[in-house]
Design an enzyme around this catalytic site. Structure first.
Site, PDB file in Angstrom:
ATOM      1  N   ASP A   8      36.022  36.900  38.096  1.00  0.00           N
ATOM      2  CA  ASP A   8      37.316  37.604  38.142  1.00  0.00           C
ATOM      3  C   ASP A   8      38.450  36.943  37.352  1.00  0.00           C
ATOM      4  O   ASP A   8      39.588  36.856  37.855  1.00  0.00           O
ATOM      5  CB  ASP A   8      37.757  37.794  39.613  1.00  0.00           C
ATOM      6  CG  ASP A   8      36.795  38.668  40.402  1.00  0.00           C
ATOM      7  OD1 ASP A   8      35.767  39.105  39.855  1.00  0.00           O
ATOM      8  OD2 ASP A   8      37.070  38.902  41.603  1.00  0.00           O
ATOM      9  N   LYS A 106      32.442  44.839  40.762  1.00  0.00           N
ATOM     10  CA  LYS A 106      32.364  44.848  42.228  1.00  0.00           C
ATOM     11  C   LYS A 106      33.645  45.420  42.818  1.00  0.00           C
ATOM     12  O   LYS A 106      34.696  45.392  42.176  1.00  0.00           O
ATOM     13  CB  LYS A 106      32.114  43.434  42.755  1.00  0.00           C
ATOM     14  CG  LYS A 106      33.219  42.471  42.399  1.00  0.00           C
ATOM     15  CD  LYS A 106      32.868  41.051  42.820  1.00  0.00           C
ATOM     16  CE  LYS A 106      33.999  40.098  42.494  1.00  0.00           C
ATOM     17  NZ  LYS A 106      35.279  40.428  43.173  1.00  0.00           N
ATOM     18  N   CYS A 151      37.167  35.240  46.248  1.00  0.00           N
ATOM     19  CA  CYS A 151      35.931  35.655  45.577  1.00  0.00           C
ATOM     20  C   CYS A 151      35.042  34.482  45.185  1.00  0.00           C
ATOM     21  O   CYS A 151      33.813  34.576  45.280  1.00  0.00           O
ATOM     22  CB  CYS A 151      36.259  36.545  44.387  1.00  0.00           C
ATOM     23  SG  CYS A 151      36.889  38.157  44.940  1.00  0.00           S
TER      24      CYS A 151
HETATM   25  C1  VGL Z   1      40.080  38.657  44.976  1.00  0.00           C
HETATM   26  C2  VGL Z   1      41.539  39.270  46.639  1.00  0.00           C
HETATM   27  C3  VGL Z   1      41.262  40.594  46.419  1.00  0.00           C
HETATM   28  C4  VGL Z   1      39.451  37.561  44.182  1.00  0.00           C
HETATM   29  C5  VGL Z   1      39.780  39.985  44.761  1.00  0.00           C
HETATM   30  O1  VGL Z   1      39.001  37.809  43.044  1.00  0.00           O
HETATM   31  O2  VGL Z   1      39.421  36.415  44.688  1.00  0.00           O
HETATM   32  N1  VGL Z   1      40.947  38.311  45.933  1.00  0.00           N
HETATM   33  N2  VGL Z   1      40.377  40.944  45.480  1.00  0.00           N
END
Ligand code: VGL
Ligand code: ZN
Length: 204
Positions: A8, A106, A151
């Site tokens: 991410d 995802k 994540c």
């Molecule tokens: C994430 C909060 C919401 C992350 C993703 O990538 O850690 N955190 N969605």
């Protein structure tokens, strides 16, 4: 055989983004520098529809940071982030993407969040990452990216549970830290379950 996982590293998680992770941008040069040590590199993208259940905006009267139950799961509410097709959902242009072999999306199901790169938060559906890694003979994973306390934490946890020799590169991740010590606690828990914590300068 080892692989590098980049979780991410998207505009919305970087300073100035919708769900910014403090110092999130600092990990990008670190990740760019170590890519040369891997023959297989997989990135993930948080990829939410606008009606995603993790967005506070989809629950009347609720604000980011509040907790709800979402289809049986405890869920923290977030600002709208990584909306499918939006600039915030793009991988940062500062990350070298030329060597990335596969991208796992995802969080597309509006009814459940998906922090881990392997499963949704209910551990019900796989993302396809485990099958892909198996197919490529990967037994060892080096995990980097954002956010350390969400994540990345759940990805490392699942990697250990799935039997990978799992390294968390602590200088190649940063946390949201809703509570000041969330990242520290995440690191300690991951070490306790068998993940190995190291810094990227010991790679090579
Ligand atoms: C994430 C909060 C919401 C992350 C993703 O990538 O850690 N955190 N969605
Ligand atoms: Zn998300």
């Amino acid at each position: 055989m080892k692989a590098l996982l980049i979780v991410d590293v998207q505009n919305d998680f970087l300073p100035g983004g919708a769900l910014q992770v403090p110092e999130g941008d600092r990990i990008i040069p670190v990740i760019n520098n170590i890519q040369k040590y891997f023959r297989l590199i997989v990135a993930t993208r948080d990829w939410h529809p606008v009606n995603h259940g993790s967005f506070a905006s989809n629950h009347a009267g609720k604000k980011p940071g509040e907790m709800i139950r979402l289809h049986g799961q405890s869920q923290i509410l977030w600002p709208d982030h990584c909306v499918q097709g939006s600039p915030g959902a793009e991988i940062s242009p500062l990350l070298n993407q030329a060597l990335i072999n596969n991208v796992i999306f995802k969080g597309s199901d509006p009814d459940i969040d998906s922090y881990s790169a392997f499963y949704d938060n209910g551990h019900l559906k796989e993302t396809g990452l485990h099958a892909y890694l198996k197919r490529n003979g990967i037994t060892t994973l080096y995990v980097t990216g954002l956010a350390a306390d969400y994540c990345v934490y759940y990805t490392v946890k699942d990697a250990v549970l799935l039997g990978y020799e799992t390294y968390l590169l602590t200088d190649a991740t940063r946390g949201v830290n809703m509570q000041a010590d969330d990242t520290q606690k995440a690191f300690e828990e991951l070490r306790r379950i068998g993940a190995q914590l190291m810094t990227s300068d010991t790679l090579g």
